[in-house]
Enzyme design. Structure first.
Site, PDB file in Angstrom:
ATOM      1  N   ASP A   1      -3.203 -35.469 -14.315  1.00  0.00           N
ATOM      2  CA  ASP A   1      -3.777 -34.599 -13.208  1.00  0.00           C
ATOM      3  C   ASP A   1      -4.674 -33.527 -14.058  1.00  0.00           C
ATOM      4  OD1 ASP A   1      -2.580 -35.398 -11.240  1.00  0.00           O
ATOM      5  OD2 ASP A   1      -1.036 -33.940 -11.089  1.00  0.00           O
TER       6      ASP A   1
ATOM      7  N   ASP B   1      -1.450 -35.921   1.841  1.00  0.00           N
ATOM      8  CA  ASP B   1      -0.580 -34.962   1.529  1.00  0.00           C
ATOM      9  C   ASP B   1      -0.119 -34.170   2.715  1.00  0.00           C
ATOM     10  OD1 ASP B   1      -1.347 -35.975  -0.962  1.00  0.00           O
ATOM     11  OD2 ASP B   1      -2.959 -34.488  -1.022  1.00  0.00           O
TER      12      ASP B   1
END
Length: 448
Positions: free
Chosen positions: A212, A333
């Site tokens: 990330d 998500d």
């Protein structure tokens, strides 16, 4: 809508033959079928199917929607002289015309063919498929087919080499299957037999180590909050190289700044990762138009993850999935089952499962499902939501958010045996913190 799947036992009527040829032609134009890259014409197709009905070892099945043939498949038995393979059958020539997809017809056809294989006494059904046919791969997985091998030079299409995947499904009854599996023995490098448990460990889930990116560095967030980030490395390329040297074969990269900004932000870091390794990279975060998708695929990214745009511009997802088959993934998500967008900053009223079904219909290769409340918290995956989604889909679901221990991966592996649509897991903080070693993760999941 009336759906009928049947074995063809006599010559087709002119109308049926015309419909079958039309469906095959559409399938070939959409990406190939029966080994043809370009439609050979109705006359050649008619000769092909008429000749096929004369071959004793082949059984042709057709799929009808409201009486019109819109798909087909074949079961091919080995010659009678192949005694060692007498219990096997190959599924080939399987397709559903593009204008009839998205309605569960492919599943109905394969299920009918599986029953046909059982009726002829087959114990194992085999098939192979191009790696680019993501929807077919997901369908086979969801029906319990196991991926056991990859052909690196399966086909040449448009000047490019395409890999092929090989699948098998055991058709024997529960007790007979147990006897088959208990007797599996394969030689290792030294010639000694390997137990079935050892063999199974190499047919596992995929592990996607996460990188990330925030302000050019490798970080991990807690519950998707940018203000709650843990910094791990200033050199994303070096981190990617470490994963590769440890034996990993996939990378999951997210541009966190891009997810909030709505456009790619950590461009130099992403490019350095792609250049540093030969690993396939799936990239998400801020990719919201065709130009960005094309730019990253041309730069060497293997798959593009579309998240917020899946909610706000589903037609773009559909367009991208058609233009780049097998290379578009939907990232879903959710906070407690409801879809979050804009880098998880906004929560919609849309249910995660509803969006997943829409994305499957749009043609994406897979779904990455993350329960945000667990992400970075090391408390375990939301297995209930993940399994529920996988049961509803015919494309693979990759689990994400919350892996903190090997037991969490063991739990995922256990449920994936009953829900074959679950294809892998994304792991981040636990790897960086040393809570899980990559070697141990591979031992549990069996693949990377």
């Amino acid at each position: 809508m009336t759906v009928v799947c049947e074995r063809v036992v006599s010559s087709l009527s002119p109308d049926d033959m015309e419909a079958l040829c039309e469906a095959v032609t559409a399938g070939i134009l959409d990406g190939g079928g029966f080994g043809w890259l370009q439609p050979p014409g109705n006359q050649a197709l008619e000769r092909y199917f008429e000749g096929l009905l004369l071959v004793q070892e082949r059984s042709l099945y057709v799929l009808r929607e409201d009486g019109i043939i819109c798909g087909a498949g074949q079961l091919v038995r080995p010659p009678s002289s192949y005694e060692a393979h007498a219990a096997t059958v190959n599924l080939t020539g399987f397709f559903v015309a593009p204008y009839a997809r998205g309605r569960g017809l492919g599943r109905a056809l394969i299920e009918a063919m599986i029953q046909g294989a059982k009726a002829m006494g087959s114990k194992v059904i085999n098939c192979d498929v191009r790696e680019t046919h993501a929807a077919a791969i997901g369908l086979f997985r969801s029906l319990g087919f196991e991926h056991w091998g990859t052909h690196p030079y399966y086909a040449r299409i448009g000047g490019q080499t395409v890999r092929g995947l090989f699948f098998s499904k055991l058709l024997a009854g529960e007790h007979e299957a147990a006897r088959w599996q208990s007797s599996i023995a394969a030689p290792d490098a030294g010639g000694a037999p390997v137990s079935s448990e050892t063999t199974k460990s190499h047919q596992g889930l995929m592990l996607y180590p996460a990188i990330d990116l925030k302000d050019g560095a490798c970080v991990r967030l807690r519950r998707g909050e940018m203000e709650d980030a843990t910094h791990y490395s200033d050199d994303p390329a070096a981190q990617a190289k470490l994963f590769e040297e440890a034996g990993c074969r996939h990378l999951h990269v997210v541009d966190l700044n891009g997810a909030f900004a709505g456009k790619s932000t950590n461009v130099p870091a992403i490019e350095s990762i792609v250049k540093a390794t030969g690993l396939p990279v799936q990239l998400g975060g801020g990719i919201r138009d065709m130009a960005a998708i094309e730019r990253w695929l041309e730069a060497g990214v293997s798959r593009i993850i579309l998240g917020s745009v899946a909610v706000k511009d589903p037609e773009l997802v559909r367009q991208a999935a058609r233009a780049f088959p097998g290379q578009i993934v939907a990232g879903i998500d959710a906070r407690q089952g409801r879809v979050a967008t804009e880098g998880w900053a906004e929560v919609s009223e849309l249910e995660a499962n509803d969006l997943a079904l829409r994305m499957e219909d749009a043609g994406v290769a897979a779904i990455i499902f993350t329960e945000i409340t667990r992400d970075g918290m090391l408390a375990g995956l939301d297995l209930e939501q993940t399994a529920d989604m996988a049961r509803r889909l015919s494309i693979p679901v990759i689990a994400s958010g919350g892996v903190g221990t090997l037991d969490h991966l063991r739990d995922l592996r256990t449920i994936a045996r009953d829900v074959p649509g679950i294809s892998g897991a994304i792991v981040g903080r636990a790897l960086y913190d040393g809570r899980i070693s990559l070697k141990d993760a591979l031992d549990v999941l069996g693949s990377c």
